[in-house]
Design a protein around this motif. Structure first.
Motif, PDB file in Angstrom:
ATOM      1  N   GLU A 339      16.549  -0.644   6.476  1.00 29.54           N
ATOM      2  CA  GLU A 339      17.414  -1.779   6.157  1.00 29.54           C
ATOM      3  C   GLU A 339      16.643  -2.662   5.202  1.00 29.54           C
ATOM      4  O   GLU A 339      15.435  -2.856   5.349  1.00 29.54           O
ATOM      5  CB  GLU A 339      17.753  -2.576   7.437  1.00 29.54           C
ATOM      6  N   SER A 341      17.037  -6.369   2.752  1.00 29.06           N
ATOM      7  CA  SER A 341      17.844  -7.496   2.307  1.00 29.06           C
ATOM      8  C   SER A 341      17.874  -7.573   0.787  1.00 29.06           C
ATOM      9  O   SER A 341      18.422  -8.504   0.228  1.00 29.06           O
ATOM     10  CB  SER A 341      17.298  -8.791   2.899  1.00 29.06           C
ATOM     11  N   GLY A 491      24.261  -0.259  19.714  1.00 30.03           N
ATOM     12  CA  GLY A 491      25.638  -0.492  19.302  1.00 30.03           C
ATOM     13  C   GLY A 491      25.939  -0.083  17.872  1.00 30.03           C
ATOM     14  O   GLY A 491      27.029  -0.351  17.366  1.00 30.03           O
ATOM     15  N   ARG A 492      24.998   0.556  17.212  1.00 29.30           N
ATOM     16  CA  ARG A 492      25.190   0.914  15.802  1.00 29.30           C
ATOM     17  C   ARG A 492      25.260   2.434  15.632  1.00 29.30           C
ATOM     18  O   ARG A 492      24.874   3.181  16.527  1.00 29.30           O
ATOM     19  CB  ARG A 492      24.059   0.343  14.950  1.00 29.30           C
ATOM     20  N   ASN A 514      25.768  -6.166   6.721  1.00 31.18           N
ATOM     21  CA  ASN A 514      25.950  -6.281   8.163  1.00 31.18           C
ATOM     22  C   ASN A 514      27.281  -6.892   8.538  1.00 31.18           C
ATOM     23  O   ASN A 514      27.585  -7.046   9.724  1.00 31.18           O
ATOM     24  CB  ASN A 514      24.789  -7.062   8.779  1.00 31.18           C
ATOM     25  N   SER A 515      28.085  -7.268   7.539  1.00 26.46           N
ATOM     26  CA  SER A 515      29.456  -7.709   7.821  1.00 26.46           C
ATOM     27  C   SER A 515      30.428  -6.541   7.756  1.00 26.46           C
ATOM     28  O   SER A 515      31.621  -6.721   7.962  1.00 26.46           O
ATOM     29  CB  SER A 515      29.903  -8.748   6.789  1.00 26.46           C
ATOM     30  N   GLU A 546      33.825  -8.637   7.735  1.00 31.05           N
ATOM     31  CA  GLU A 546      33.910 -10.008   8.219  1.00 31.05           C
ATOM     32  C   GLU A 546      33.801 -10.939   7.027  1.00 31.05           C
ATOM     33  O   GLU A 546      32.980 -10.744   6.135  1.00 31.05           O
ATOM     34  CB  GLU A 546      32.803 -10.287   9.225  1.00 31.05           C
ATOM     35  N   SER A 547      34.644 -11.968   7.077  1.00 28.10           N
ATOM     36  CA  SER A 547      34.739 -12.822   5.904  1.00 28.10           C
ATOM     37  C   SER A 547      33.945 -14.096   6.098  1.00 28.10           C
ATOM     38  O   SER A 547      34.165 -14.855   7.040  1.00 28.10           O
ATOM     39  CB  SER A 547      36.216 -13.148   5.666  1.00 28.10           C
ATOM     40  N   GLY A 548      32.982 -14.328   5.222  1.00 31.75           N
ATOM     41  CA  GLY A 548      32.211 -15.562   5.260  1.00 31.75           C
ATOM     42  C   GLY A 548      33.023 -16.747   4.780  1.00 31.75           C
ATOM     43  O   GLY A 548      32.868 -17.861   5.274  1.00 31.75           O
ATOM     44  N   TRP A 551      35.248 -18.260   7.417  1.00 28.81           N
ATOM     45  CA  TRP A 551      34.470 -18.778   8.547  1.00 28.81           C
ATOM     46  C   TRP A 551      34.219 -20.283   8.418  1.00 28.81           C
ATOM     47  O   TRP A 551      34.238 -21.014   9.399  1.00 28.81           O
ATOM     48  CB  TRP A 551      33.144 -18.022   8.641  1.00 28.81           C
ATOM     49  N   ALA A 560      35.483 -15.914  16.641  1.00 27.32           N
ATOM     50  CA  ALA A 560      35.048 -14.669  16.027  1.00 27.32           C
ATOM     51  C   ALA A 560      35.382 -14.727  14.534  1.00 27.32           C
ATOM     52  O   ALA A 560      36.375 -15.331  14.146  1.00 27.32           O
ATOM     53  CB  ALA A 560      35.764 -13.493  16.682  1.00 27.32           C
ATOM     54  N   PRO A 561      34.554 -14.133  13.694  1.00 28.53           N
ATOM     55  CA  PRO A 561      34.860 -14.134  12.272  1.00 28.53           C
ATOM     56  C   PRO A 561      36.141 -13.352  11.998  1.00 28.53           C
ATOM     57  O   PRO A 561      36.446 -12.386  12.696  1.00 28.53           O
ATOM     58  CB  PRO A 561      33.670 -13.422  11.636  1.00 28.53           C
ATOM     59  N   TRP A 587      21.825   1.889   9.683  1.00 26.81           N
ATOM     60  CA  TRP A 587      22.514   1.781  10.979  1.00 26.81           C
ATOM     61  C   TRP A 587      23.631   0.762  10.862  1.00 26.81           C
ATOM     62  O   TRP A 587      23.382  -0.421  10.671  1.00 26.81           O
ATOM     63  CB  TRP A 587      21.522   1.399  12.085  1.00 26.81           C
ATOM     64  N   ARG A 589      27.465  -1.127  11.813  1.00 23.95           N
ATOM     65  CA  ARG A 589      28.285  -1.621  12.913  1.00 23.95           C
ATOM     66  C   ARG A 589      29.613  -0.875  12.938  1.00 23.95           C
ATOM     67  O   ARG A 589      30.038  -0.304  11.943  1.00 23.95           O
ATOM     68  CB  ARG A 589      28.532  -3.114  12.757  1.00 23.95           C
ATOM     69  N   ALA A 592      35.661  -2.715  16.902  1.00 23.83           N
ATOM     70  CA  ALA A 592      35.922  -2.510  18.330  1.00 23.83           C
ATOM     71  C   ALA A 592      37.155  -1.654  18.558  1.00 23.83           C
ATOM     72  O   ALA A 592      37.250  -0.952  19.544  1.00 23.83           O
ATOM     73  CB  ALA A 592      36.083  -3.858  19.020  1.00 23.83           C
TER      74      ALA A 592
ATOM     75  N   ARG B 481      29.089 -17.680  18.175  1.00 25.00           N
ATOM     76  CA  ARG B 481      28.764 -16.636  17.200  1.00 25.00           C
ATOM     77  C   ARG B 481      28.137 -17.289  15.984  1.00 25.00           C
ATOM     78  O   ARG B 481      28.370 -18.464  15.712  1.00 25.00           O
ATOM     79  CB  ARG B 481      30.020 -15.884  16.784  1.00 25.00           C
ATOM     80  N   HIS B 483      27.390 -17.502  11.805  1.00 29.13           N
ATOM     81  CA  HIS B 483      28.039 -17.260  10.515  1.00 29.13           C
ATOM     82  C   HIS B 483      27.858 -15.779  10.138  1.00 29.13           C
ATOM     83  O   HIS B 483      26.768 -15.227  10.319  1.00 29.13           O
ATOM     84  CB  HIS B 483      27.376 -18.157   9.467  1.00 29.13           C
ATOM     85  N   PRO B 484      28.902 -15.138   9.603  1.00 29.44           N
ATOM     86  CA  PRO B 484      28.794 -13.705   9.290  1.00 29.44           C
ATOM     87  C   PRO B 484      27.647 -13.372   8.328  1.00 29.44           C
ATOM     88  O   PRO B 484      27.212 -12.226   8.268  1.00 29.44           O
ATOM     89  CB  PRO B 484      30.148 -13.384   8.641  1.00 29.44           C
ATOM     90  N   ARG B 589      24.910  -8.459  23.057  1.00 27.94           N
ATOM     91  CA  ARG B 589      26.006  -7.593  22.629  1.00 27.94           C
ATOM     92  C   ARG B 589      27.237  -7.837  23.510  1.00 27.94           C
ATOM     93  O   ARG B 589      27.132  -8.342  24.613  1.00 27.94           O
ATOM     94  CB  ARG B 589      25.586  -6.129  22.732  1.00 27.94           C
ATOM     95  N   ALA B 592      33.343  -3.599  23.842  1.00 28.47           N
ATOM     96  CA  ALA B 592      34.460  -3.533  22.902  1.00 28.47           C
ATOM     97  C   ALA B 592      35.784  -3.894  23.556  1.00 28.47           C
ATOM     98  O   ALA B 592      36.674  -4.442  22.916  1.00 28.47           O
ATOM     99  CB  ALA B 592      34.543  -2.135  22.316  1.00 28.47           C
TER     100      ALA B 592
END
Lengths: 593, 593
Positions: A339, A341, A491-492, A514-515, A546-548, A551, A560-561, A587, A589, A592, B481, B483-484, B589, B592
């Motif tokens: 991973e 950044s 969980g990944r 990671n989103s 997931e949307s920043g 948020w 939740a996002p 790895w 996500r 759900a 939670r 921020h995404p 975690r 789901a």
């Protein structure tokens, strides 16, 4: 090169002495050894007079430098002669000799020239006298294993049993009580615990090798030791060594290996930590360590084909090792995180330049990992466009030619052309992940149940000119999870296709990997070729993101996002960081739903 | 102490010079300053003749050591006088003076003794002459901010405007062009870029303070700077400073703060990295930095009550700062990760002993963070068993007594006893998380809509003896939670109850905390007291646990782990590592379902 040439003044210490009282300058000979080895493999495939002349010139210098008693090491002859044989633990003297021997063997095999081989035999003779259990001999071994596997190679090419026995001596002595490194430190007035990282585990001398059950310490050192142990287990038919190796193999591949075949998560000791401790963004997973795993795995095949080893060989080769090299061959990863950044990129050079020559010699000698022969059998461990000219001990002479686009395609055609019809077996590896592999011999399907316990299909028959094998390995993408004890992957999921691990890259998917949440498993996955990565195969998938923006500004909130549907593209991990710099993630996500 | 006492020979350099050419021995004076400050707070609450005598003896030594021109620093007088004022960036001279001034002010306030205050006024006078924009003066400032906020305190207690102006000078000069630290390095023949970590961002001198919009560099330095800026914004009514502080506050609390109020994720610079980069297991989040955040937040309240600041003050105090101290008060965390594999424990001592005295002086002076007074108003920022004796500028004299078990219970009783009936306002903070807070005045409910824009309920009236307030804050556990964009918390949740962050600990839940999955949100959560943590409140929850046993031996496989239902117990984060050592996890975690 000034350090080697006896005709010019010694350059002195160019690289500063560090707090372990040594300097990386001590291992320059090893890098020249690896380079000559690489040149040899390259000359074997394609003559290059200029390159060969350059190697010859270096070899001439070494010959001239060699002491009358056979000793050879440019640092300990030209820079610090008073340090000769004073610190086997830290000073890498036998390690350098080992890489020089590997270079000498390869150069002899490629060119037929004996000079370097003879030079290194004299150094080996020097070591045979110096080390052993006899009176006046040193019962020691090197802090960085390497000489052991090199002596096996030298023994095999020269037929000299004393070299093989010396390799066995080094392996057998390791970790015996009283511990040699503790005694050596005391004898030279050093604190046995006073040196950075110098736990006995660091160099695998904490226990006799046959009692070692956990893979510990510096990863490259461990791999080189186990590789030599595997060679010696084969040579001496030593079941106690084999048993220890099987335990260590299970420990490594079931509790300490990244899905990429990367090993050694920690930068601090360039090596191993705890079971199931596999951090992704800070993974060290040195390129050299995966190269070492390929060496070890290959030698575990010395007792016969077994996909327990060959599958991992392939996994480490395609993901842990090759990743070190950029597509243009000009830059190198030392550490291989799973991973990023966006700040991790390949180097053009490095203060400790061990990895470039190591990956180079692996790539240049790949052929020797694809095939393996026994008296009446050839095993095909890897699938790659290649041609092998083979003569078996039973007299069969033939050419075996693989045509394939693997790992992009799962279709592999093998043509077998004996000069005269000959009886022998061809054993083809069926990787454990290939559950519905199909094989045809001259167009006739072979029963899929023919896969043996070790994961190979063995076709024994009389082969005649024009015979062909056609194998098809299914390359549907697979969704993998890690053992629940691997907290970093909890969980990944990771995605593989054939032997290749895939990853998300910023170049295709923007920032914020990671989103990204996978949907519907892999049912909707599609493949596509990637034009700017030499036609490699990408995997495209529906995802949620997931949307920043929706948020808002809060850093933490009780909601939740929101997510938006989208597409993501995965590319082979070994090709990452060859395009625009950005994030990378192996790895992933999962949604759900 | 040998370093200070002019009657004994100089001990010389006891701690080695490091590669930044300094030694932590340079800041010993600062630790004594902090210790005297802590002693002062403690004497204020409870006399202790022996402790006071010890402080007096140290103060006598310092008085004797002080140079005729007022200069005072034991290292630069007794060990390396030739280094005086040669390296403001790295040598912490003004920083030490600052902590000594804070100690002197507190000691004067607690004991009424002026000696130390007079000593430090002479040092401050020395600095007033030395630093400034006049001819022959140095236009410099300290590499480690601290003197600025200390001079504000000294100015307030002595009424000396020149001290306040010097604080303003240091703040205003910081980051001006040409950069002082670059010029200073050149003037002394040092490479301006040659020192470890010495980016201008590291000490917030990369831009004039009013142009700084991102919180950068060493976290403690940043907090001390902003604290002084907040004081000066109040003192000088400086809206340009306030505007910069509001920008920096938003940057820190919306993009760079752990949910614990921990700040500065990186050990490398003991400070800040990128926006939304908040790794949990490697979080540095130094105890001192959260203490610094409390200092800054408290000073942001200088212009009036506002829960934007007071909520964070409470969050950092209860989670980021107090966590540094063990329940028995004997061991200390320097770094405060939000996840531990079981190897992170409090220290008994540390080579750079900054945190113990810092947390000690915070705890000892907690009273000054609970209440704040204006001309006709008292604000109650924090809820804690306490009694305040108050005299307002409008002449009102009263005692305010809080009785509460907060944060374990949300019931807070406040008794207000004026000597004679008096008109003034009591402003009570309603934390942003407390959505259904209830307040009664003398048994009569107050309209919940009375919460003002800044999050306080202001009760202005004539108070008479026996008046009482009863506030109830709902303490239902909350699921938060991130921020995404915070990749390290992606898909995870944290649990808070009131101001407290909760965590899973191995002591209650065994190993493998990343195998624990929360179910059903928090609907089934129950609280219980924890007998071995002094009656703290635990949260018990139904969870699923992924099973390692049923998974088998493979490290990676194409299946999901099986789960088993179970219960988990969460405990307050600040109490972790007070029982059996083991894993710890804040971000959990979720199943789901």
């Amino acid at each position: 090169l000034e350090q080697i040439d006896p005709d010019v003044p010694s350059p002195g210490i160019v690289i500063p002495i560090l707090n372990w009282l040594g300097t990386t300058q001590m291992f320059w000979d090893s890098d020249l050894g690896k380079s000559i080895e690489t040149i040899a493999y390259s000359l074997y495939r394609k003559p290059n007079a200029a390159l060969e002349a350059r190697a010859d010139a270096i070899i001439d210098m070494y010959e001239k430098l060699q002491a009358p008693d056979g000793y050879l090491n440019s640092f300990f002859q030209r820079i610090k002669p008073e340090w000769q044989w004073t610190n086997l633990r830290d000073f890498h003297e036998l390690y350098c000799a080992g890489h020089m021997i590997e270079g000498a063997v390869a150069y002899y095999q490629a060119t037929g020239k004996r000079k370097f081989l003879d030079v290194m035999c004299r150094m080996a003779d020097h070591c045979v006298k110096k080390f052993g259990r006899g009176p006046g001999q040193v019962r020691g071994y090197c802090g960085h294993e390497e000489i052991e596997l090199a002596l096996v190679k030298l023994a095999r090419v020269t037929g000299r049993q004393d070299y093989m026995d010396l390799a066995k001596f080094f392996v057998d002595e390791r970790g015996q009580t009283p511990n040699f490194f503790v005694e050596e430190a005391r004898a030279h007035g050093r604190d046995p615990k006073g040196v950075q990282k110098s736990t006995l585990e660091y160099n695998q001398s904490h226990l006799p090798v046959r009692e070692q059950a956990k893979v510990v310490g510096h990863a490259v050192r461990a791999m080189y030791l186990y590789a030599a142990m595997a060679d010696l287990a084969t040579e001496y038919n030593d079941d106690s060594l084999t048993a220890a190796l099987e335990t260590l193999w299970a420990d490594l591949t079931r509790k300490q290996m990244y899905i990429t075949g990367g090993i050694g998560p920690a930068a601090a000791n360039e090596g191993f930590t705890d079971h199931y401790d596999l951090p992704n963004d800070s993974a060290y997973a040195e390129t050299c360590a995966s190269v070492g795993l390929v060496f070890w795995a290959s030698r575990m095949l010395g007792r016969g084909p077994d996909r327990l080893y060959a599958d991992i060989l392939e996994q480490a080769l395609y993901n842990g090792a090759i990743t070190g090299l950029s597509l243009d061959g000009k830059t190198f990863f030392y550490d291989n995180p799973l991973e990023s950044s966006g700040k991790h990129h390949r180097w053009t050079w490095h203060p400790c330049p061990c990895c470039p020559p190591n990956i180079a010699r692996l790539v240049a000698s790949l052929g020797s990992y694809i095939y393996q022969v026994a008296d009446d059998e050839i095993a095909v461990h890897l699938f790659a466009e290649s041609e092998a000219r083979v003569e078996l001990a039973n007299g069969a002479r033939f050419t075996l030619r693989q045509e394939t686009d693997y790992p992009w395609s799962g279709d592999i055609s093998i043509a077998i052309d004996p000069e005269v019809p000959a009886r022998f077996a061809v054993s083809l590896r069926v990787p454990a992940w290939a559950r519905e592999a199909r094989l045809m011999v001259n167009g006739q399907p072979v029963d899929p149940g023919a896969v043996g316990a070790e994961g190979y299909i063995r076709i024994e028959r009389e082969w005649t000119k024009g015979d062909s094998l056609a194998m098809t390995l299914p390359l549907e993408p697979r969704l993998l999870r890690a053992h629940p004890a691997v907290r970093q992957d909890a969980g990944r999921v990771a995605i593989m296709r054939g032997p290749l691990v895939y990853c998300l890259e910023g170049a295709d998917n923007g920032a914020g990997l990671n989103s990204v949440l996978l949907r519907h498993g892999l049912g909707a996955a599609q493949t596509a070729t990637i034009p700017d990565l030499r036609g490699a195969i990408a995997i495209d998938l529906p995802v949620l993101r997931e949307s920043g923006e929706s948020w808002g500004e809060a850093l933490y909130a009780e909601k939740a996002p929101e997510t938006e549907p989208g597409q993501a593209r995965l590319v082979p991990y070994h090709l990452w960081d060859n395009r625009a710099p950005g994030e990378m993630l192996v790895w992933l996500r999962q949604a759900a739903e």
